[in-house]
Design a protein around this motif. Structure first.
Motif, PDB file in Angstrom:
ATOM      1  N   VAL A 184       0.855  -1.194   0.000  1.00 12.90           N
ATOM      2  CA  VAL A 184       0.000   0.000   0.000  1.00 12.90           C
ATOM      3  C   VAL A 184       0.887   1.239   0.000  1.00 12.90           C
ATOM      4  O   VAL A 184       1.826   1.345   0.789  1.00 12.90           O
ATOM      5  CB  VAL A 184      -0.923   0.024   1.239  1.00 12.90           C
ATOM      6  N   LEU A 185       0.579   2.160  -0.881  1.00 16.78           N
ATOM      7  CA  LEU A 185       1.240   3.465  -0.894  1.00 16.78           C
ATOM      8  C   LEU A 185       0.180   4.532  -0.651  1.00 16.78           C
ATOM      9  O   LEU A 185      -0.844   4.564  -1.338  1.00 16.78           O
ATOM     10  CB  LEU A 185       1.940   3.715  -2.230  1.00 16.78           C
ATOM     11  N   THR A 186       0.436   5.381   0.313  1.00 14.27           N
ATOM     12  CA  THR A 186      -0.474   6.490   0.602  1.00 14.27           C
ATOM     13  C   THR A 186       0.167   7.782   0.106  1.00 14.27           C
ATOM     14  O   THR A 186       1.324   8.075   0.437  1.00 14.27           O
ATOM     15  CB  THR A 186      -0.751   6.598   2.108  1.00 14.27           C
ATOM     16  N   VAL A 187      -0.564   8.532  -0.697  1.00 16.55           N
ATOM     17  CA  VAL A 187      -0.079   9.804  -1.234  1.00 16.55           C
ATOM     18  C   VAL A 187      -1.005  10.907  -0.734  1.00 16.55           C
ATOM     19  O   VAL A 187      -2.220  10.847  -0.940  1.00 16.55           O
ATOM     20  CB  VAL A 187      -0.036   9.781  -2.777  1.00 16.55           C
ATOM     21  N   VAL A 188      -0.428  11.880  -0.081  1.00 14.94           N
ATOM     22  CA  VAL A 188      -1.197  12.946   0.546  1.00 14.94           C
ATOM     23  C   VAL A 188      -0.706  14.282   0.014  1.00 14.94           C
ATOM     24  O   VAL A 188       0.501  14.486  -0.153  1.00 14.94           O
ATOM     25  CB  VAL A 188      -1.029  12.906   2.088  1.00 14.94           C
ATOM     26  N   SER A 189      -1.628  15.185  -0.264  1.00 18.50           N
ATOM     27  CA  SER A 189      -1.223  16.523  -0.707  1.00 18.50           C
ATOM     28  C   SER A 189      -1.757  17.569   0.253  1.00 18.50           C
ATOM     29  O   SER A 189      -2.808  17.397   0.869  1.00 18.50           O
ATOM     30  CB  SER A 189      -1.743  16.807  -2.120  1.00 18.50           C
ATOM     31  N   HIS A 190      -0.991  18.645   0.368  1.00 20.75           N
ATOM     32  CA  HIS A 190      -1.470  19.776   1.181  1.00 20.75           C
ATOM     33  C   HIS A 190      -0.760  21.044   0.731  1.00 20.75           C
ATOM     34  O   HIS A 190       0.354  21.013   0.208  1.00 20.75           O
ATOM     35  CB  HIS A 190      -1.222  19.530   2.675  1.00 20.75           C
ATOM     36  N   ARG A 191      -1.441  22.151   0.936  1.00 19.60           N
ATOM     37  CA  ARG A 191      -0.839  23.440   0.627  1.00 19.60           C
ATOM     38  C   ARG A 191       0.194  23.783   1.703  1.00 19.60           C
ATOM     39  O   ARG A 191      -0.050  23.601   2.892  1.00 19.60           O
ATOM     40  CB  ARG A 191      -1.894  24.540   0.596  1.00 19.60           C
ATOM     41  N   SER A 192       1.318  24.317   1.276  1.00 21.75           N
ATOM     42  CA  SER A 192       2.331  24.758   2.236  1.00 21.75           C
ATOM     43  C   SER A 192       2.149  26.218   2.623  1.00 21.75           C
ATOM     44  O   SER A 192       2.699  26.666   3.629  1.00 21.75           O
ATOM     45  CB  SER A 192       3.724  24.566   1.643  1.00 21.75           C
ATOM     46  N   ASP A 193       1.370  26.969   1.839  1.00 20.89           N
ATOM     47  CA  ASP A 193       1.210  28.396   2.115  1.00 20.89           C
ATOM     48  C   ASP A 193      -0.060  28.699   2.897  1.00 20.89           C
ATOM     49  O   ASP A 193      -0.381  29.860   3.125  1.00 20.89           O
ATOM     50  CB  ASP A 193       1.203  29.203   0.807  1.00 20.89           C
ATOM     51  N   ASP A 194      -0.792  27.679   3.320  1.00 21.00           N
ATOM     52  CA  ASP A 194      -2.028  27.894   4.075  1.00 21.00           C
ATOM     53  C   ASP A 194      -1.905  27.451   5.528  1.00 21.00           C
ATOM     54  O   ASP A 194      -2.893  27.392   6.238  1.00 21.00           O
ATOM     55  CB  ASP A 194      -3.189  27.114   3.432  1.00 21.00           C
ATOM     56  N   LEU A 195      -0.697  27.116   5.963  1.00 18.57           N
ATOM     57  CA  LEU A 195      -0.518  26.579   7.312  1.00 18.57           C
ATOM     58  C   LEU A 195       0.011  27.668   8.238  1.00 18.57           C
ATOM     59  O   LEU A 195       1.218  27.917   8.317  1.00 18.57           O
ATOM     60  CB  LEU A 195       0.450  25.388   7.289  1.00 18.57           C
ATOM     61  N   GLY A 196      -0.909  28.331   8.937  1.00 18.81           N
ATOM     62  CA  GLY A 196      -0.516  29.317   9.921  1.00 18.81           C
ATOM     63  C   GLY A 196       0.143  28.656  11.122  1.00 18.81           C
ATOM     64  O   GLY A 196       0.172  27.437  11.251  1.00 18.81           O
ATOM     65  N   PRO A 197       0.660  29.451  12.070  1.00 14.57           N
ATOM     66  CA  PRO A 197       1.381  28.875  13.216  1.00 14.57           C
ATOM     67  C   PRO A 197       0.533  27.965  14.079  1.00 14.57           C
ATOM     68  O   PRO A 197       1.065  27.099  14.759  1.00 14.57           O
ATOM     69  CB  PRO A 197       1.855  30.112  13.990  1.00 14.57           C
ATOM     70  N   HIS A 198      -0.785  28.140  14.072  1.00 16.69           N
ATOM     71  CA  HIS A 198      -1.651  27.318  14.930  1.00 16.69           C
ATOM     72  C   HIS A 198      -2.509  26.342  14.118  1.00 16.69           C
ATOM     73  O   HIS A 198      -3.468  25.785  14.650  1.00 16.69           O
ATOM     74  CB  HIS A 198      -2.560  28.219  15.773  1.00 16.69           C
ATOM     75  N   HIS A 199      -2.179  26.143  12.866  1.00 17.20           N
ATOM     76  CA  HIS A 199      -2.958  25.218  12.048  1.00 17.20           C
ATOM     77  C   HIS A 199      -2.802  23.800  12.599  1.00 17.20           C
ATOM     78  O   HIS A 199      -1.678  23.354  12.882  1.00 17.20           O
ATOM     79  CB  HIS A 199      -2.481  25.271  10.595  1.00 17.20           C
ATOM     80  N   PRO A 200      -3.913  23.057  12.770  1.00 12.84           N
ATOM     81  CA  PRO A 200      -3.803  21.711  13.361  1.00 12.84           C
ATOM     82  C   PRO A 200      -2.956  20.751  12.545  1.00 12.84           C
ATOM     83  O   PRO A 200      -2.433  19.779  13.080  1.00 12.84           O
ATOM     84  CB  PRO A 200      -5.262  21.240  13.428  1.00 12.84           C
ATOM     85  N   LEU A 201      -2.804  21.016  11.243  1.00 10.47           N
ATOM     86  CA  LEU A 201      -2.017  20.105  10.415  1.00 10.47           C
ATOM     87  C   LEU A 201      -0.533  20.168  10.750  1.00 10.47           C
ATOM     88  O   LEU A 201       0.199  19.207  10.516  1.00 10.47           O
ATOM     89  CB  LEU A 201      -2.236  20.428   8.930  1.00 10.47           C
ATOM     90  N   ARG A 202      -0.080  21.282  11.307  1.00  9.23           N
ATOM     91  CA  ARG A 202       1.351  21.426  11.588  1.00  9.23           C
ATOM     92  C   ARG A 202       1.864  20.317  12.504  1.00  9.23           C
ATOM     93  O   ARG A 202       2.898  19.698  12.266  1.00  9.23           O
ATOM     94  CB  ARG A 202       1.636  22.794  12.210  1.00  9.23           C
ATOM     95  N   ARG A 203       1.118  20.076  13.596  1.00 12.23           N
ATOM     96  CA  ARG A 203       1.556  19.045  14.544  1.00 12.23           C
ATOM     97  C   ARG A 203       1.497  17.659  13.916  1.00 12.23           C
ATOM     98  O   ARG A 203       2.368  16.823  14.143  1.00 12.23           O
ATOM     99  CB  ARG A 203       0.675  19.083  15.794  1.00 12.23           C
ATOM    100  N   VAL A 204       0.464  17.419  13.137  1.00 11.14           N
ATOM    101  CA  VAL A 204       0.331  16.109  12.504  1.00 11.14           C
ATOM    102  C   VAL A 204       1.479  15.876  11.531  1.00 11.14           C
ATOM    103  O   VAL A 204       2.061  14.781  11.480  1.00 11.14           O
ATOM    104  CB  VAL A 204      -1.030  15.994  11.798  1.00 11.14           C
ATOM    105  N   LEU A 205       1.839  16.903  10.763  1.00  9.94           N
ATOM    106  CA  LEU A 205       2.945  16.750   9.823  1.00  9.94           C
ATOM    107  C   LEU A 205       4.251  16.475  10.557  1.00  9.94           C
ATOM    108  O   LEU A 205       5.051  15.631  10.133  1.00  9.94           O
ATOM    109  CB  LEU A 205       3.083  18.016   8.967  1.00  9.94           C
ATOM    110  N   ALA A 206       4.468  17.181  11.674  1.00  8.37           N
ATOM    111  CA  ALA A 206       5.679  16.929  12.453  1.00  8.37           C
ATOM    112  C   ALA A 206       5.728  15.481  12.919  1.00  8.37           C
ATOM    113  O   ALA A 206       6.795  14.848  12.935  1.00  8.37           O
ATOM    114  CB  ALA A 206       5.729  17.881  13.649  1.00  8.37           C
ATOM    115  N   GLU A 207       4.576  14.948  13.298  1.00 10.61           N
ATOM    116  CA  GLU A 207       4.496  13.554  13.724  1.00 10.61           C
ATOM    117  C   GLU A 207       4.771  12.606  12.555  1.00 10.61           C
ATOM    118  O   GLU A 207       5.554  11.659  12.675  1.00 10.61           O
ATOM    119  CB  GLU A 207       3.114  13.280  14.308  1.00 10.61           C
ATOM    120  N   LEU A 208       4.130  12.866  11.417  1.00 13.90           N
ATOM    121  CA  LEU A 208       4.265  11.964  10.281  1.00 13.90           C
ATOM    122  C   LEU A 208       5.672  11.971   9.704  1.00 13.90           C
ATOM    123  O   LEU A 208       6.199  10.925   9.306  1.00 13.90           O
ATOM    124  CB  LEU A 208       3.252  12.340   9.197  1.00 13.90           C
ATOM    125  N   TYR A 209       6.312  13.140   9.664  1.00 14.58           N
ATOM    126  CA  TYR A 209       7.640  13.215   9.068  1.00 14.58           C
ATOM    127  C   TYR A 209       8.672  12.424   9.870  1.00 14.58           C
ATOM    128  O   TYR A 209       9.737  12.093   9.345  1.00 14.58           O
ATOM    129  CB  TYR A 209       8.089  14.676   8.952  1.00 14.58           C
TER     130      TYR A 209
END
Length: 1009
Positions: A184-209
């Motif tokens: 299984v390969l999972t491919v995820v896309s997200h905008r890099s210019d829409d992530l403010g300092p408190h955007h919930p995706l920031r923490r998730v990305l730090a975890e996933l990376y």
């Protein structure tokens, strides 16, 4: 015409992304070969993320992979699990899974009991009686992906993750952190210019990376050459666009700054758009269209996601030929594009296209942003009405009703959305919808009649969402507010149930057991006139737990027995008592009985039968959906293994509890957090310090001070043992057992730094502190603290101080694994009296030796660090005995024995990374002239490892005192080492010794001038 539109949109070759496409295909090849993984594609809006993924998906499909795509949409409605619902629907449409209505009968996954149907079709009355939606859903999605991958490789695409709801982010993290799901390969896309300092995706990305299977793919703007190639391809005659000169093409290429979407819009608009920005270009694209078309586009912008033509027409108030013409013009001009509905099979895609959405999100944003407030609100109102009529999502209805300023509908839909999220286990969305409803409540007349709910129940529901999504402080504040509302309501049953929940929340915080007990007592008084019920049983169980934590064992046992009686009388098999909150499974009588029996088992963890009771109650908690009870049983079972001297078994039990907490969304609940810190401490004692580090430094931690302080407190013992700085945390904000643990770390650090007075004072203050609680966990942590205090007093020659600590330790030992610590304190007492014997420290070392339990690779039994310390201390006694005048033969035997002890202690210290202990071992070995095989062999030369370490620091210009601080030895010991070094190197000074060592390459080549 539709085919022409599709050809025009996809006919241009992919330009400038050959390397990125190869990366994705390489990741798919690795997945086929047995290395499943994920690629996170990021870049600014319009940079070509979707185009690249579309090209890759087509290539993957040609190679036989099953490609499933789920999209997150920008509606801000917090609709849980939206992209994963689309993935499941597509798998069903491809014939690889049953249709949503048949998913509960899925033969390969009988234990999931319709979890996938819950994901795609929403809750049923059966789900409304269960709180296990998240558990079943996460497990079902994982199992479904595994099943799909058995036939062919699977590519899961999740687009626009920056718009994902919190629960979808949790599910994605869960899937990517679990190996073994097949090719299984999972491919995820997200905008890099829409992530403010408190955007919930920031923490998730730090975890996933941080996950080894996750790779990052950043899309940079195209180079100037590639941008010009793209512009030329877009303006080619076969595209049907007006011709442009070479100069105009170059001007467009420079103007778009390497952004493919901007380039396409500029080519379409021609030279007239070259003076404006992207927003002006997009506005011009829409402004020249016919009025009906603009109405249709405004409707599509308000809806926010691909929608059937009929729905768009109803919202835009267009039908018949007007709708057909408007839709055709929007397609002809490339503003809207056709998309297949999720349930349409691929084979029928061309013939069954009914959904239409914007070609790019930037187009939708441009149209929406230009809507005036009045027309925008009216469109949102019509959209909310259409959703209500069609039975659409409550979350979407709430969003549109609020945007339309229809507060009654927004309130009602928000309450329904919170309940729906609770059934699905989407706790972050429970909190979001619940708090929005609470904000609207005062503004809506007769809100209870509008919603069919009460302010008390809604507040309790929001508190549950906050607590289970890792925001305990917010949960406590909401529950306290619920108590105020319940008191004003005047219903004793409601007030009692609310006090009960408030008490349970209070127990999550250190030092609040007394307040929790008061809440339980008030609840019991309110329920006294009523017959036995689940709430009354739970009130007894809460009081028993609080009294147990306060050390009032007999009273706790009485209350636990009362809880069991009331639970049995209320009917432990009933689902929920009438009138109680169906979203608070702690009200269930079965859960109350299980919790009370766990409290009784905690009162005697070391007694026969306690583990069997805890195992039974763990099952009761799981079956009835009482996750807190289930996790508490896991915690108790882990403690029983620790008490039996089996840290490896404890690690396994704590880890199983953590896994369950992750699956149930209660990772950061009271016992989810206790399991994590307990596992880390068990790993520390079992000798797996790296594992303990990982447990205490997870990738994703909620922004709760309560949680971070507890993780930091548990990490202090590692810091002290490694010789790192131990930070002060403020013991009053910690659970009592963790406050004692932090005190242990500070005392040990002081001892290694040669400050026994400071260590003794730290121990005294920690033991004297009245925290209002006297739990078994606190008493267990007193023993090592007493032992460290005994070491401090022993070094000060204070035999009376050691004796006082020995008396306290014996009185507090109870069920704790006390043998090693009591032996330690006795040995320190004899040391203070000048009567220490090697046999005593041998007994300490034996007490901390691994027990006869099987252990996973890398995890041992016993306490290796304390065993190594005891061996070092025994060697010290042997050295003193030899120095005191033992005969030659006896002296040689003592030297050999002390050398063996130091060798073993050094090996353990080096493997663990216990720098202060290793320094002490090497120092003692150097003094008696033995070399530990644990130390790395020196290059040819006369210096020991310790002497080279000292001289290397001197070569850096450090003073004797600074060298001692670095190596955790005294300044006098540094001077002794330097004297030996100068004698061995025939040097007359420190400087000559350094020069001689460089010349002989004992410290490496000399520095260049």
């Amino acid at each position: 015409m539709l085919d022409a539109v599709l050809r025009r949109r996809t006919g241009t070759e992919l330009v400038g992304r050959d390397g990125e496409l190869r990366d994705l295909l390489g990741a798919l090849a690795r997945a086929r070969a047995g290395e499943p993984g994920a690629v996170l594609v990021s870049g600014e809006a319009g940079i070509g993320k979707t185009r690249l993924i579309t090209e890759f998906a087509a290539a993957a499909g040609r190679e036989g992979a099953l490609v499933l795509t789920g999209r997150c949409v920008d509606t801000r409605s917090a609709l849980p699990y939206l992209p994963f619902a689309e993935l499941v629907q597509q798998a069903a449409a491809a014939g690889r899974l049953p249709e949503p209505s048949e998913l509960s009968e899925l033969p390969e996954l009988p234990e999931r009991r319709g979890a996938l149907r819950l994901l795609t079709a929403g809750p049923t009355p059966e789900d409304e009686r269960s709180g296990t939606g998240r558990v079943r859903m996460f497990s079902a999605v994982q199992a479904a992906v595994r099943e799909l991958a058995r036939e062919t490789p699977v590519v899961l695409v999740v687009e626009d993750l920056h718009w994902a709801d919190r629960s979808s982010l949790d599910l994605l993290s869960y899937l990517l952190s679990r190996p073994g799901i097949g090719p299984v390969l999972t491919v995820v896309s997200h905008r890099s210019d829409d992530l403010g300092p408190h955007h919930p995706l920031r923490r998730v990305l730090a975890e996933l990376y941080r996950l080894p299977r996750v790779h990052r793919l950043r899309l940079a703007p195209l180079t100037g050459e590639k941008t010009l190639d793209l512009v030329r391809a877009l303006a080619a005659p076969e595209t049907g666009r007006p011709p442009l000169s070479a100069a105009e093409l170059e001007l467009i290429a420079r103007r778009c700054d390497g952004n493919p979407f901007f380039a396409e819009e500029l080519v379409t608009a021609g030279t007239s758009a070259l003076t404006g920005g992207l927003s002006e270009v997009l506005a011009a694209r829409v402004d020249h269209l016919a009025d009906p078309t603009r109405l249709l586009l405004r409707a599509a912008a308000v809806i926010g996601h691909p929608t059937p033509a009929g729905t768009l027409g109803a919202l835009a108030e267009l039908d018949g030929a007007n709708l057909d013409d408007a839709l055709q013009q929007a397609l002809d001009h490339g503003v809207l594009i056709p998309e297949s509905p999720p349930t349409t099979a691929p084979a029928a895609r061309t013939a069954a296209v009914r959904h239409f959405g914007f070609r790019h999100a930037l187009l939708r944003e441009a149209v929406y942003d230009r809507l005036l407030p009045g027309p925008r609100a009216r469109l949102h109102a019509r959209c909310a009405a259409l959703l209500e009529q069609a039975g659409g999502s409550a979350a979407d209805t709430a969003f549109h009703a609020l945007a339309a300023h229809d507060l009654p509908l927004a309130l009602d839909a928000s309450v329904r959305a919170a309940r729906d999220a609770a059934h699905r286990g989407a706790f972050g969305e429970v909190l979001a919808h619940g708090e929005r409803a609470l904000e609207l409540w005062p503004a809506v007349p007769d809100a209870a009649a509008v919603t069919g709910a009460s302010a008390v129940g809604l507040t309790r529901l929001a508190a549950m969402g906050a607590g289970d999504s890792g925001e305990p402080e917010r949960a406590l504040a909401l529950q306290e507010k619920a108590v105020e509302l319940a008191e004003a309501d005047g219903d004793p049953a409601v007030a009692a149930a609310t006090r009960l929940r408030y008490g349970l929340r209070l127990l999550e915080f250190p030092g609040r057991a007394e307040r929790a007990a008061r809440q339980a007592e008030i609840a019991l008084r309110l329920l006294a006139p009523a017959p036995p019920s689940a709430d009354r049983a739970w009130s007894h169980a809460l009081l028993a737990r609080a009294l147990h934590r306060l050390g009032r064992a007999e009273e706790a046992a009485e209350q636990a027995a009362s809880a069991v009686r009331d639970a049995l009388a209320a009917g432990a098999q009933e689902a929920f008592a009438p009138g109680t909150d169906p979203y608070g499974p702690e009200c269930d009588a079965l859960g109350a009985e299980a919790d009370a029996r766990i409290t009784l088992a905690f009162a005697g963890l070391g007694r026969p039968g306690a583990a069997a009771v805890l195992a039974d109650m763990r099952q009761h908690g799981g079956v009835s959906g009482h996750f807190g009870v289930e996790l508490r049983a896991h915690y108790g079972l882990g403690l029983t293994r620790l008490l039996a001297g089996d840290p490896a078994g404890a690690v396994a039990e704590f880890a199983a509890g953590e896994e369950r907490a992750d699956r149930t969304g209660t990772t950061w609940s009271e016992y989810g957090l206790r399991l994590r810190t307990a596992r880390a401490l068990a790993l520390f004692r079992a000798g797996d310090w790296a594992g303990a580090d990982r447990a205490l430094r997870p990738e994703h931690v909620p922004g709760s001070e309560l949680i971070t302080r507890q993780l930091d407190a548990a990490a202090t013992v590692l810091a002290a043992a490694r010789g790192e700085e131990v930070a002060g945390l403020g013991d009053g904000a910690l659970p009592p057992h963790l406050a004692l643990l932090a005190a242990q770390a500070r005392a040990e650090a002081a001892l290694w730094q040669g400050r026994p007075e400071a260590a003794a004072d730290l121990v005294r203050r920690a033991l004297d502190r009245d925290c209002g609680e006297d739990s078994a966990a606190r008493r267990a942590e007193e023993l090592p603290l007493c032992a460290l205090g005994a070491t401090a007093h022993g070094r000060l020659g204070d035999a009376d101080g050691v004796a006082a600590l020995a008396r306290r330790a014996r009185s507090r030992a109870g069920d704790a694994p006390s043998r090693g610590w009591l032996a330690w304190i006795d040995a320190e007492h004899r040391t203070a009296l000048g009567e220490a014997t090697a046999e005593q420290w041998a007994e300490v070392a034996a007490a901390f030796a691994p027990a006869a339990f099987p252990a996973p690779e890398g995890i041992g039994g016993g306490d290796r660090y304390r065993r190594a310390q005891a061996l070092w201390r025994r060697a010290e006694v042997l050295v003193r005995t030899r120095s005191a005048g033992a005969g030659r033969r006896a002296g040689q035997a003592l030297r050999a024995q002390s050398g063996a002890d130091l060798d073993q202690a050094g090996r353990i210290a080096r493997r663990l990374g216990a720098a202060p202990l290793l320094a002490a071992v090497e120092d003692l070995a150097g003094r008696i002239g033995v070399r530990s095989p644990a130390a790395p062999q020196a290059a040819d030369g006369p210096l020991t490892g310790r002497e080279r370490s000292v001289l290397a620091l001197v070569a850096q210009g450090l003073t004797n005192r600074e060298v001692g601080e670095r190596l955790f030895i005294s300044e006098k010991t540094v001077s002794v080492h330097l004297t030996r070094v100068m004698a061995k190197l025939d040097a007359g000074s420190r400087t000559e010794a350094v020069d001689a060592a460089h010349r002989r390459r004992l410290l490496g080549p000399p520095p260049q001038p």
